[in-house]
Design an enzyme around this catalytic site. Structure first.
Site, short mmCIF file in Angstrom:
data_model
loop_
_atom_site.label_atom_id
_atom_site.label_comp_id
_atom_site.label_asym_id
_atom_site.label_seq_id
_atom_site.Cartn_x
_atom_site.Cartn_y
_atom_site.Cartn_z
N ARG A 35 -18.53 4.22 -3.50
CA ARG A 35 -19.95 4.20 -3.10
C ARG A 35 -20.72 5.42 -3.60
O ARG A 35 -21.94 5.48 -3.48
CB ARG A 35 -20.07 4.15 -1.57
CG ARG A 35 -19.48 2.92 -0.92
CD ARG A 35 -19.82 2.90 0.57
NE ARG A 35 -19.24 1.76 1.24
CZ ARG A 35 -18.05 1.77 1.84
NH1 ARG A 35 -17.34 2.89 1.84
NH2 ARG A 35 -17.59 0.70 2.45
N LYS A 82 -1.88 2.39 4.29
CA LYS A 82 -0.92 1.63 5.07
C LYS A 82 -1.37 0.17 5.12
O LYS A 82 -2.41 -0.13 5.70
CB LYS A 82 -0.81 2.21 6.49
CG LYS A 82 -0.29 3.65 6.51
CD LYS A 82 -0.29 4.23 7.90
CE LYS A 82 0.23 5.66 7.89
NZ LYS A 82 0.23 6.29 9.23
N GLY A 110 3.06 9.07 8.18
CA GLY A 110 3.61 9.69 9.37
C GLY A 110 2.71 9.48 10.56
O GLY A 110 1.70 8.79 10.48
N LYS A 165 3.94 -0.70 12.05
CA LYS A 165 3.59 -0.25 13.40
C LYS A 165 2.14 -0.58 13.75
O LYS A 165 1.77 -0.62 14.94
CB LYS A 165 3.88 1.25 13.57
CG LYS A 165 3.17 2.17 12.59
CD LYS A 165 1.74 2.50 12.98
CE LYS A 165 1.03 3.18 11.83
NZ LYS A 165 -0.39 3.47 12.12
N SER A 228 -6.46 5.17 17.75
CA SER A 228 -5.97 4.20 16.79
C SER A 228 -6.88 2.98 16.74
O SER A 228 -7.15 2.34 17.77
CB SER A 228 -4.55 3.75 17.17
OG SER A 228 -4.20 2.55 16.50
#
Length: 311
Positions: A35, A82, A110, A165, A228
């Site tokens: 952007r 991820k 991590g 996860k 999260s």
């Protein structure tokens, strides 16, 4: 250690945090965003290390731009994304390595909640590569008094720990949102780990990697924090909010949503048991309610605790 030039691709919270760490270690840091006005060529031209912190959907387009630049093979590529590609089901590092077979590709993953890293709070991470020397160089660049970096030679396991996860974090958010209690949360996370290991082993990872920072460590951090985004998705679903509304309110991408879809696709093709991920997938598609998802997990066939692990 001598100063390096670090190119950070992606200027979200995670990319910005990784840039700040490198800069605090006296390295010359340059940022690029699709952007922004700065060209990708100018950012990576003199870089020793290229750190990709773009979202999963941005990986392939970014690679396409970089391939046209004929990157010298001595540049190390670090992937800090991820996720799983919905078309090929591959991880980011697999996509990067295929596109740049002569480059060293390093995975960084991590228990690293971006907002905590940005505040300078202490944390640890893992850098993994088939080229140990490249991983050790990245380790030196990023290690500081608040950011401890370990190395290993299992990039796929390190990457899958941080990716899988995210699906469990959605389930964890549901668990907390429904106020199911500490016992239920402990059972969920404990049973999630062998599920992650089953998938990892099948895809070529080492089982022991999942007991480290990028597996168990990231699982604990992401599944027990309202910071999260994936946890926030599950928490919102537990209160009856539509997925589209939850995602629209997030700061950034909840990669677990896409990962759940891809993971179930892999599990179906390869006959891998993923009971938790499967219920998360059904919940995300509004096929079941949170209450029905919990009931489905509780009603599974009785079995010995360690019957389905072969490591």
């Amino acid at each position: 250690m001598s100063s390096n030039i670090v190119a950070i691709l992606g200027t979200g919270v995670w990319g910005s945090a990784l840039g700040a760490i490198a800069k605090s270690n006296s390295h010359d840091v340059h940022f690029w965003s699709h952007r922004g006005d700065v060209t990708l060529e100018s950012v990576v031209k003199d870089a020793d290390i290229i750190v990709s912190a773009v979202s999963m959907k941005g990986v392939i387009p970014t690679i396409g731009k970089l391939r046209s630049l004929n990157l010298p093979t001595d540049k190390i590529i670090v992937t800090a994304t991820k996720g799983l590609d919905p078309e090929t089901t591959r991880t980011p590092s697999q996509i990067w390595q295929t596109a740049f077979p002569d480059h060293s590709v390093v995975v960084l993953s991590g228990p690293n909640l971006s907002k905590e890293i940005a505040k300078g709070l202490p944390a640890a991470t893992v850098v993994a590569s088939n080229d140990l020397a490249a991983a050790e160089r990245v380790q030196e660049i990023y290690s500081s008094d608040t950011f401890r970096v370990y190395v290993n030679e299992d990039p796929i396991g390190t990457e899958l720990g941080g990716t899988l996860k995210n699906v469990i974090a959605i389930a964890s958010g549901v668990c907390d949102g429904m106020e199911l209690g500490t016992n239920a949360k402990a059972a969920l996370l404990t049973r999630a780990l062998p599920e992650m290991i089953r998938i990892g082993i099948h895809l070529g990872a080492s089982a022991e990697t999942f007991f480290g920072l990028s597996g168990l460590g990231d699982l604990m951090a992401t599944c027990d924090s309202s910071l999260s985004r994936n946890y926030q998705v599950g928490y919102g679903l537990s209160h009856g909010k539509p997925l589209e509304e939850i995602l629209a309110d997030l700061e950034g991408t909840a990669e677990g949503v896409n990962t759940a879809n891809v993971l179930v696709k892999i599990a179906d093709l390869e006959a891998i048991a993923v009971p938790i991920a499967r219920q998360v997938h059904r919940l995300l598609r509004a096929k079941i309610t949170p209450e029905e998802a919990i009931q489905a997990l509780m009603e599974r066939d009785l079995k010995p605790e360690f019957c389905d692990l072969d490591f």
